[in-house]
Design a protein around this motif. Structure first.
Motif, PDB file in Angstrom:
ATOM      1  N   ALA A   1      -5.315   2.809  -0.380  1.00  0.00           N
ATOM      2  CA  ALA A   1      -4.585   3.159  -1.241  1.00  0.00           C
ATOM      3  C   ALA A   1      -4.939   3.112  -2.907  1.00  0.00           C
ATOM      4  O   ALA A   1      -4.464   3.627  -3.528  1.00  0.00           O
ATOM      5  CB  ALA A   1      -3.323   2.426  -0.880  1.00  0.00           C
ATOM      6  N   LEU A   2      -5.739   1.973  -2.905  1.00  0.00           N
ATOM      7  CA  LEU A   2      -6.192   1.664  -4.408  1.00  0.00           C
ATOM      8  C   LEU A   2      -6.908   2.851  -4.983  1.00  0.00           C
ATOM      9  O   LEU A   2      -6.578   3.280  -6.001  1.00  0.00           O
ATOM     10  CB  LEU A   2      -6.804   0.301  -4.376  1.00  0.00           C
TER      11      LEU A   2
ATOM     12  N   SER B   1       0.832  -1.419  -0.027  1.00  0.00           N
ATOM     13  CA  SER B   1       0.057   0.003  -0.094  1.00  0.00           C
ATOM     14  C   SER B   1       0.786   1.236   0.042  1.00  0.00           C
ATOM     15  O   SER B   1       0.626   2.134  -0.801  1.00  0.00           O
ATOM     16  CB  SER B   1      -0.821   0.166   1.308  1.00  0.00           C
TER      17      SER B   1
ATOM     18  N   PHE C   1      -6.405  -0.337   4.689  1.00  0.00           N
ATOM     19  CA  PHE C   1      -5.404   0.382   4.283  1.00  0.00           C
ATOM     20  C   PHE C   1      -5.078   0.334   2.491  1.00  0.00           C
ATOM     21  O   PHE C   1      -4.817   1.049   1.893  1.00  0.00           O
ATOM     22  CB  PHE C   1      -4.137   0.387   4.828  1.00  0.00           C
ATOM     23  N   PHE C   2      -5.026  -1.105   2.317  1.00  0.00           N
ATOM     24  CA  PHE C   2      -4.912  -1.294   0.933  1.00  0.00           C
ATOM     25  C   PHE C   2      -5.873  -0.987   0.045  1.00  0.00           C
ATOM     26  O   PHE C   2      -5.819  -0.398  -1.045  1.00  0.00           O
ATOM     27  CB  PHE C   2      -4.625  -2.986   0.732  1.00  0.00           C
TER      28      PHE C   2
ATOM     29  N   GLY D   1       0.620  -6.594  -3.435  1.00  0.00           N
ATOM     30  CA  GLY D   1      -0.229  -6.553  -2.360  1.00  0.00           C
ATOM     31  C   GLY D   1      -1.485  -7.468  -2.685  1.00  0.00           C
ATOM     32  O   GLY D   1      -1.910  -8.004  -1.750  1.00  0.00           O
TER      33      GLY D   1
ATOM     34  N   SER E   1      -4.882   5.814  -5.407  1.00  0.00           N
ATOM     35  CA  SER E   1      -4.044   6.139  -6.620  1.00  0.00           C
ATOM     36  C   SER E   1      -4.905   6.270  -7.825  1.00  0.00           C
ATOM     37  O   SER E   1      -4.322   6.805  -8.619  1.00  0.00           O
ATOM     38  CB  SER E   1      -3.192   4.761  -6.724  1.00  0.00           C
TER      39      SER E   1
ATOM     40  N   TYR F   1       0.401  -2.851  -6.772  1.00  0.00           N
ATOM     41  CA  TYR F   1      -1.006  -3.276  -6.810  1.00  0.00           C
ATOM     42  C   TYR F   1      -0.919  -4.971  -6.606  1.00  0.00           C
ATOM     43  O   TYR F   1      -1.636  -5.712  -6.082  1.00  0.00           O
ATOM     44  CB  TYR F   1      -1.602  -2.923  -8.131  1.00  0.00           C
TER      45      TYR F   1
ATOM     46  N   GLY G   1      -9.270  -7.047  -1.226  1.00  0.00           N
ATOM     47  CA  GLY G   1      -8.957  -6.170   0.073  1.00  0.00           C
ATOM     48  C   GLY G   1     -10.000  -6.072   1.075  1.00  0.00           C
ATOM     49  O   GLY G   1      -9.915  -6.045   2.190  1.00  0.00           O
TER      50      GLY G   1
END
Lengths: 488, 495, 133
Positions: B418-419, B288, B414-415, B321, B422, B318, B407
């Motif tokens: 983050a996705l 992440s 968090f992942f 993760g 982004s 990506y 996820g």
């Protein structure tokens, strides 16, 4: 009844996409290009109308393209609600195309081929949203619409367009990727499907806090519905040429937003689950704030298109209000307002554009006495205004009537007061415009009384849409029946 | 004949490379056709191999007829076949698109370029097809050496130094991998992947095996450019000639992701990875961070090439993760993203190559008015752009769907955050370029005459067009790929 | 403490390789001169090669060439594996040495290019000169 498996939904969506290469290649021959746009519009409308009889009987058309995820196909389904929206959008596209000819040529705009190409793409996406059978397909076409309208909003390619375009994308893409996408995935995670069903897909396994949060994420996530505070993209988008503002930001794009919310309420959550959750009143409150605030801000605007933008923001929340009240009359009123508002608002925008073409004016303070010069335009404006205010004999009255009855049916007296206040505010900012246009004494008028209307291609559409607004008061079919069917 | 496909796929480019070496001396003009034929042959056999493997199951090939575990084995299952096809097709399309720019940028070294290019592709195909741990190291180093040479052929001011830095880090990475293999050999006595997998449950608790896994993993991470081990990546890819970076950027890092997944599933086994070593929380958090820092650093770049390099760093996050989330959705997303990201990165570099070929400058501010002068290239850019943002029906959306779903299922908030972040940052990145390109030179008022059409030649536009079609096609029919190729592979790995 | 000492003495080869690897890594990171970094890289790779080779060692075992007779005779005798050290790691490392040499070659070629361009191989000076370009 089993749905009819047919290519027609796909064709209805794809017609305007398929005509794009032809439009590009006939870029040098404007008349050919415009003729193709018309042809596409007529074929599209024809396809949609051809599906109307079966839909009125209660049947649905179905088309599946592929199934990228288990339980989530890319699927088109034509039901009553989708048919209503598609009819309005495709019908008005034909007139907007005619209007665009007058407008773009009248102002000698550049990049006309690009304009018509992306307009066609935007209409494909709109009909795609209308005919989506599940949330994923709706999301797909929703995003496509955002992207297709960006070149239209920033058409003038100047600094103002750049800033407005940026704001447009920030609000619309930001909310759809940041809010709707995770929410959609959470729905799928719990339900295993995203289809719009009659009773919703979320009842049962989902914890209540998640349900409530998700609902509000959806409401705000579909920023095209311009619910405050995610509304500022709409006034910013007024830098676009008026045909864009007229069809897209009064009919297509914004209605896509509220349409998505209606689908969430009826197809994903379902009326029963929502009434159990008791969030109807809160959501209605949010809509009410937008209704009132929109009207209040509209009152302070001097630029005509911005005033109309804020009026649109306010009117959209009528639809949302109707739907979240969950009573049958309110929902009917809300859904049918999709159609009534469309015809009324597009008339108003057409008039604003006609004034722009004929006189170059866009500020209200410069429009005193314009009624004598452009009586047909201002007459149509008057009718459109009446429809938005909700006065008979215009179609807007029907939807407002049902909304009012719906608030009583749902025991929400304060909301009735909100509706009435808003109508009053609408009158306060619309009537003076018309009054100043027609009844200002000779000395104060900024225009001589010589009759000098906008080009014919502009005047004809606005007259027709104004007349239809009146017609809808007397014959609200088939919209009324479709709205009724959509509720059951 | 069909039994020899795995070997043929690797041998044909290798033989073509040898022929090229001769032709450099004899007649330079024969180098390009030989390369095209070599890669074309590889593509053909990859397609046949994929169809065979999906229909009949895993295909094993014993090199020289020696049986494993003593002999070297090439093993092609669903995942390998998919990645083999990806590598050969992208390499093939790239050489067609690169012909004109190689002639222009590297006139005197073009023969050498084609030869080393073929060796690079040979190495990559070998890495994907092999089922022997040491053989993987050798082929990996073949690939890396060719990559070092290809990358150093660019802008002579900075490319050699960038490539040298890449050598240092790359060697450390490969050596770590070798060290890990050494530990495994001490513990199991064999180098064959399937053999190690069968012996592992007995020794799973030992610390040597754990250390082996960590060493292999870190080595692979250095090679794939996972933050914070990515520092070689931006410079190496920015200063290289576009024809090199166009083939290395999409393929090298993605094949390393494939190697990581192969190690996780076929060598160590998912039980070992997720139960014995409870690292997934840390790895997903690291991924992440990689995603966010890649995206943010891309935002800070003023040059298009560097921006693309950081986007690659973000995308690697990506995949790592997704693979480490521990559920089938995440792994599906990671594998699908290998395919999607390779296609997207290739398309982005195709656009970049066109711009470099016509305009020679790649700073973002130099792209004013490029929409009128290069409409087709920019149309391609828009398509790739929205794929990177993650808008359906382009392919980027579909892998993001699986990653996000994985996820959410794993509770890795968090992942997921983050996705989503982004994606939003990618929107800013793409539209920043679009804005500069769309709004004409003089801000404030537009020019009514369009800039003269200065588009890239057809040989560069056709691959871009085909890749664009692939972006949408792979997207819409990703369900087919997942169902028939990826899911069976994952089921096999779980059982 | 005596345990730790026994551990170190028994496995002294592994400790040696660790030290070599760290020397190599240190040189790669801390030294300023590119050639010195290269030497460090080589030391690093060599340490790993040595590690592999030491894997094959067995107590009281001899080189992996079959004892007694040659040619057809030798091939038909039964062989005790414990009498011969494991030849496989040696063979693998031949390949690894080749890889290491090839990498060294490529790196040296690049260093020559860099020197031709910038007339220096010190990293800090290089950084300055590159910035000036």
């Amino acid at each position: 009844m089993d749905p009819i498996l047919s290519f027609r939904p796909l064709l209805a969506v794809m017609v305007s996409m398929l005509v794009i290469p032809v439009l590009i290649s006939s870029g040098k021959k404007p008349n050919a290009r415009e003729a193709w746009t018309f042809a596409a519009g007529l074929v599209k409308f024809g396809l949609i109308v051809s599906m109307l009889p079966a839909v009125l009987q209660g049947q649905e058309y179905l088309f599946t393209l592929s199934t990228p995820f288990p339980g989530v196909p890319i699927q088109l389904r034509v039901d009553a609600l989708g048919m209503l929206f598609a009819l309005v959008a495709s019908f008005l596209w034909i007139f907007t195309s005619l209007y665009s000819i007058g407008y773009m040529r009248g102002l000698n705009e550049h990049g006309q081929t690009r304009f018509f190409v992306f307009f066609a793409l935007a209409l494909s996406s709109t009909i795609g949203v209308a005919f989506s059978a599940n949330l994923f397909t709706l999301y797909l076409f929703y995003e496509l619409l955002s992207l297709a309208t960006y070149p239209l909003v920033t058409h003038h390619q100047d600094k103002k367009s750049k800033i407005s375009g940026r704001r447009y994308l920030t609000f619309i893409l930001g909310t759809s990727i940041g809010l709707v996408l995770p929410a959609m995935l959470i729905c799928y995670h719990y339900a295993g499907t995203l289809d719009f069903t009659a009773t919703g897909i979320l009842s049962g396994q989902v914890p209540t806090p998640v349900l409530i949060t998700l609902f509000f994420v959806f409401i705000f996530g579909f920023a095209k519905a311009a619910i405050m505070p995610f509304h500022s993209w709409l006034p910013a988008a007024m830098v676009a040429p008026t045909p864009v503002s007229a069809l897209l930001h009064a009919v297509a794009v914004v209605k896509v937003g509220v349409f998505s919310i209606v689908r969430i309420v009826t197809g994903i959550y379902g009326v029963d689950l929502l009434s159990d959750l008791h969030i109807g009143p809160i959501a209605a409150g949010i809509a009410a704030i937008t209704i009132l605030a929109g009207s209040l801000i509209a009152m302070s605007q001097n630029e005509l298109k911005r005033l109309l933008a804020f009026s649109t923001i306010s009117q959209l929340s009528y639809i949302v209000l109707g739907v979240v009240l969950l009573s049958p009359k309110a929902m009917t009123g809300g859904i049918i307002h999709i159609a009534m508002h469309a015809f009324g608002k597009i008339t108003l925008f057409f008039c604003a554009g006609a004034i722009m073409v004929a006189t170059g004016k866009k500020y209200l303070s410069e429009m005193k006495g314009i009624g004598r010069r452009m009586p047909i335009t201002m007459g149509a404006f008057f009718i459109g205004a009446l429809s938005i205010i909700g006065v008979p004999p215009c179609g807007g009255f029907i939807s407002k009537w049902y909304l009012a009855l719906g608030t009583l049916q749902a025991d929400q007296m304060p909301l009735l007061i909100v509706l009435l206040t808003s109508s009053l505010l609408n009158a306060i900012y619309f009537i003076p415009i018309v009054f100043k246009a027609f009844f200002v004494p000779e000395t104060d008028a900024l225009f001589n009384a010589k009759f000098q209307e906008a080009p014919l291609c502009c005047v004809i559409p606005l007259t027709i849409t104004a007349l239809i607004s009146i017609w809808l008061f007397f014959y609200p079919q088939p919209f009324f029946d479709l709205a009724r069917m959509a509720i059951n | 004949m069909s039994a020899h496909y795995p070997a043929l796929i690797i041998l044909i480019p290798l033989l073509a490379a040898f022929l090229n070496t001769a032709f450099v001396w004899l007649d330079k003009r024969l180098c390009y056709p030989t390369t095209v034929l070599g890669l074309g042959g590889s593509v053909y056999f990859c397609i046949r191999l994929l169809l065979k493997v999906v229909g009949n199951g895993t295909m094993a090939y014993h090199v020289g007829g020696w049986a494993p575990p003593m002999g070297i084995e090439l093993r092609v299952d669903n995942l390998s076949a998919l990645v083999l096809l990806l590598v050969s097709v992208i390499a093939f399309m790239n050489i067609i698109a690169s012909r004109k720019s190689i002639n222009e940028e590297l006139t005197f070294k073009s023969g050498a370029f084609y030869t080393i290019y073929l060796l690079f592709v040979t190495g990559l195909l070998g890495v994907v097809a092999t089922a022997d741990l040491f053989n993987l190291y050798v082929l990996l180093e073949i690939t890396s050496l060719s990559a070092y040479a290809l990358l150093a052929m660019g802008n002579q001011d900075r490319a050699p130094l960038a490539s040298l830095n890449y050598i240092f880090l790359g060697v450390v990475g490969a050596s770590f991998y070798l060290l890990g293999v050494g530990y495994l050999y001490i513990m199991t006595g064999t180098l064959n992947m399937a053999d190690v997998n069968s012996l592992l449950p007995g020794i799973a608790g030992s610390s040597a095996v754990m250390v082996a896994f960590v060493f292999c993993l870190v080595g692979i991470w250095i090679k794939m450019g996972l933050f914070p081990l990515h520092t070689w990546l931006p410079n190496a890819y920015s200063y290289a000639p576009v024809s090199s970076s166009r083939v290395i950027a999409p393929l090298m890092t993605k094949v390393m992701v494939y190697v990581m997944i192969r190690m996780m599933i076929s060598v160590f086994g998912l039980d070992f990875v997720f139960e014995q070593i409870s690292l997934e929380g840390w790895v997903v958090a690291l991924a992440s961070v990689a995603i966010i820092s890649g995206a943010v650093m891309a935002l800070a770049q003023k040059d298009l090439k560097k921006m693309l390099a950081y986007i690659i760093v973000c995308e690697i996050g990506y995949m790592v993760g997704g693979a480490w989330l521990g559920n089938s959705q995440g792994m599906t997303g990671a594998i699908l993203h290998i395919v999607n990201d390779a296609i997207m990165t290739f398309a982005l570099f195709l656009v970049l190559g066109n711009i470099v070929f016509t305009r020679k400058k790649t700073a973002i501010k130099d792209l004013r008015g490029i929409f009128s002068s290069m409409p087709w290239t920019m149309a391609g850019f828009i398509l790739v752009g929205i794929s990177i943002i993650g808008v359906p029906p382009t392919c980027g959306f579909f892998s993001k769907w699986y990653l996000l779903l994985g996820g959410i299922e794993a509770g890795a908030s968090f992942f997921v955050f983050a996705l989503v972040l982004s994606s939003l940052i990618s929107a800013v990145l793409v539209f920043r370029v679009v804005e500069t390109a769309f709004f004409s030179p003089e801000d404030g008022g537009h020019e009514h005459e369009k800039a003269a059409l200065n588009e890239a030649p057809v040989s560069m536009l056709v691959p871009l067009g085909l890749t664009g079609v692939a972006i949408i096609a792979v997207g819409i029919w990703s369900g087919y790929i997942v169902q028939h190729i990826i899911l069976p592979f994952i089921q096999q790995g779980i059982s | 403490m005596p345990d730790l000492l026994t551990e170190i003495v028994n496995k002294y080869n592994y400790w040696l390789y660790i030290i070599l690897m760290m020397i190599g890594l240190y040189a790669m990171i801390a030294k300023n001169n590119l050639i010195k970094k290269l030497v460090g890289m080589n030391i690093f790779q060599t340490a790993i090669i040595l590690f592999f080779i030491s894997m094959g060692y067995k107590d009281n075992a001899t080189i992996p060439i079959i004892m007694g007779g040659h040619g057809g005779e030798a091939a038909h005798k039964t062989i005790e594996a414990s009498q011969y050290i494991n030849p496989l790691p040696h063979v693998l490392m031949l390949t690894a040495i080749v890889v290491s040499v090839a990498t060294l070659g490529v790196a040296l070629a690049l260093i020559i290019l860099i020197y031709q361009r910038y007339q220096t191989l010190e990293e800090d000076e290089l950084r300055m000169r590159v910035k000036q370009k």
